[in-house]
Design an enzyme around this catalytic site. Sequence first.
Site, PDB file in Angstrom:
ATOM      1  N   SER A 102      60.836 -83.204-110.321  1.00 33.32           N
ATOM      2  CA  SER A 102      61.575 -82.079-109.780  1.00 33.32           C
ATOM      3  C   SER A 102      60.880 -81.687-108.486  1.00 33.32           C
ATOM      4  CB  SER A 102      61.550 -80.907-110.777  1.00 33.32           C
ATOM      5  OG  SER A 102      62.124 -79.759-110.194  1.00 33.32           O
TER       6      SER A 102
ATOM      7  N   ARG B 167      62.543 -68.662-100.644  1.00 34.87           N
ATOM      8  CA  ARG B 167      63.641 -68.063-101.396  1.00 34.87           C
ATOM      9  C   ARG B 167      64.173 -66.768-100.773  1.00 34.87           C
ATOM     10  NH1 ARG B 167      64.225 -72.777-102.502  1.00 34.87           N
ATOM     11  NH2 ARG B 167      63.755 -73.615-104.565  1.00 34.87           N
TER      12      ARG B 167
ATOM     13  N   ASP C 153      73.916 -80.069-110.447  1.00 36.30           N
ATOM     14  CA  ASP C 153      73.997 -78.715-110.995  1.00 36.30           C
ATOM     15  C   ASP C 153      74.928 -77.819-110.194  1.00 36.30           C
ATOM     16  OD1 ASP C 153      72.253 -79.552-112.892  1.00 36.30           O
ATOM     17  OD2 ASP C 153      70.524 -78.433-112.156  1.00 36.30           O
TER      18      ASP C 153
ATOM     19  N   ASP D 261      62.158 -68.841-109.490  1.00 31.74           N
ATOM     20  CA  ASP D 261      63.134 -68.680-108.418  1.00 31.74           C
ATOM     21  C   ASP D 261      64.253 -67.710-108.751  1.00 31.74           C
ATOM     22  OD1 ASP D 261      61.844 -70.259-106.609  1.00 31.74           O
ATOM     23  OD2 ASP D 261      62.932 -72.082-107.109  1.00 31.74           O
TER      24      ASP D 261
END
Length: 426
Positions: free
Chosen positions: A204, A123, A42, A152
């Site tokens: 994931s 994050r 990605d 996120d």
Amino acid sequence: MATVIRAVLPSYSETEVSGSTKERGLRGKLNKVVLAYSGGLDTSVIVPWLRENYGCDVVCFTADVGQGLKELEGLEKKAKASGASQLVVKDLKEEFVKDYIFPCLRAGAIYERKYLLGTSMARPVIAKAMVDVAKEVGADAVAHGCTGKGNDQVRFELTFFALNPKLNVVAPWREWDITGREDAIEYAKKHNVPVPVTKKSIYSRDGNLWHLSHEGDILEDPENEPKKDMFMLTVDPEDAPNEPEYVDIGIISGIPVSVNGKNLSPASLLDHLNQIGGRHGIGRVDMVENRLVGMKSRGVYETPGGTILFAAARELESLTLDRETMQVKDSLALKYAELVYAGRWFDPLRESMDSFMEEISKTTTGSVTLKLYKGSITVTSRKSPYSLYRQDISSFESGDVYDQADAAGFIRLYGLPIRVRAMLDS
């Protein structure tokens, strides 16, 4: 303060990746964009997409928050091949544990009864570093590879807003036509970007020094039990040692400082406890949670060291906090966790609540000994110089401080509302 592991300035030809940085892109013009970069498919595709659509220079940024050295291998080559002008890698492990994990631990922040906020805490420290890098390299925008369905995207962007509201934010997954892995591979080939040759996991995952999360595949059906080979940080409790292990956690003012009498830095302490907890199958959580965007999702988390620390902190507080303070703290901890989960780390409310948590934890100093055995944690000892526990008062033997005869008057007054209601009913 975060240290720069490596800053790379590769040279490349404008013809290597379509979309000249000197011209306006298909969607507008940006000068320079700092991209949260992992080196996976990605983010490798996002680099040429940004250049093509915004005519910009792309600076890739990778944060080391303890995801493992394997995740950091080959990033320089990948970033250069994708067309990035610069790669910056920063070691944020100590900052992550000291300034984000430990405050949450001190606050007792747990989201929806189970989740110890592993991704949620990581994050903001990454996004904060991106803002710093943007300033250092003179970027006018930041970008991330978060999807439009997850939490996120909110966590990154609220941090950007709080620390530099003038930065433009680009979220390709909310803009482009790429809908899946095959589309991304096709785009990469079209733009001469080497597709990362890594075996794609059926799950994931997100990992850092605090935890490892697993989502997707069979986990999407909450009726399915996780497969044994899915777990990576913890052994199956059934396969854990047949002998228990005792671990002593030293805490000062609500913050862990030592393991078995040895003082360690925040990141080293957590890493050490991850190893201890992992071999005893500690810290597995399987939960269905409510995402910030409204949908429910099922995730399985491994948090071995964090689970040990939460158990130790709570046991020490049983000695050092009075009833009213503990009740208020527990009620605020729910809101604290919600703010962190929702990406509002730099919200004045969380910061104010943190000041409260710091104040009431000043006397939460001492040590706790825990017994680890096949996935379970049992407290065996707790001590503190500020302990509110008095054996001379709590003992069943008579003492000078507490006269048992006083209880009769207390009960009559405490139970007066109940007596009055009963008299009314009769």
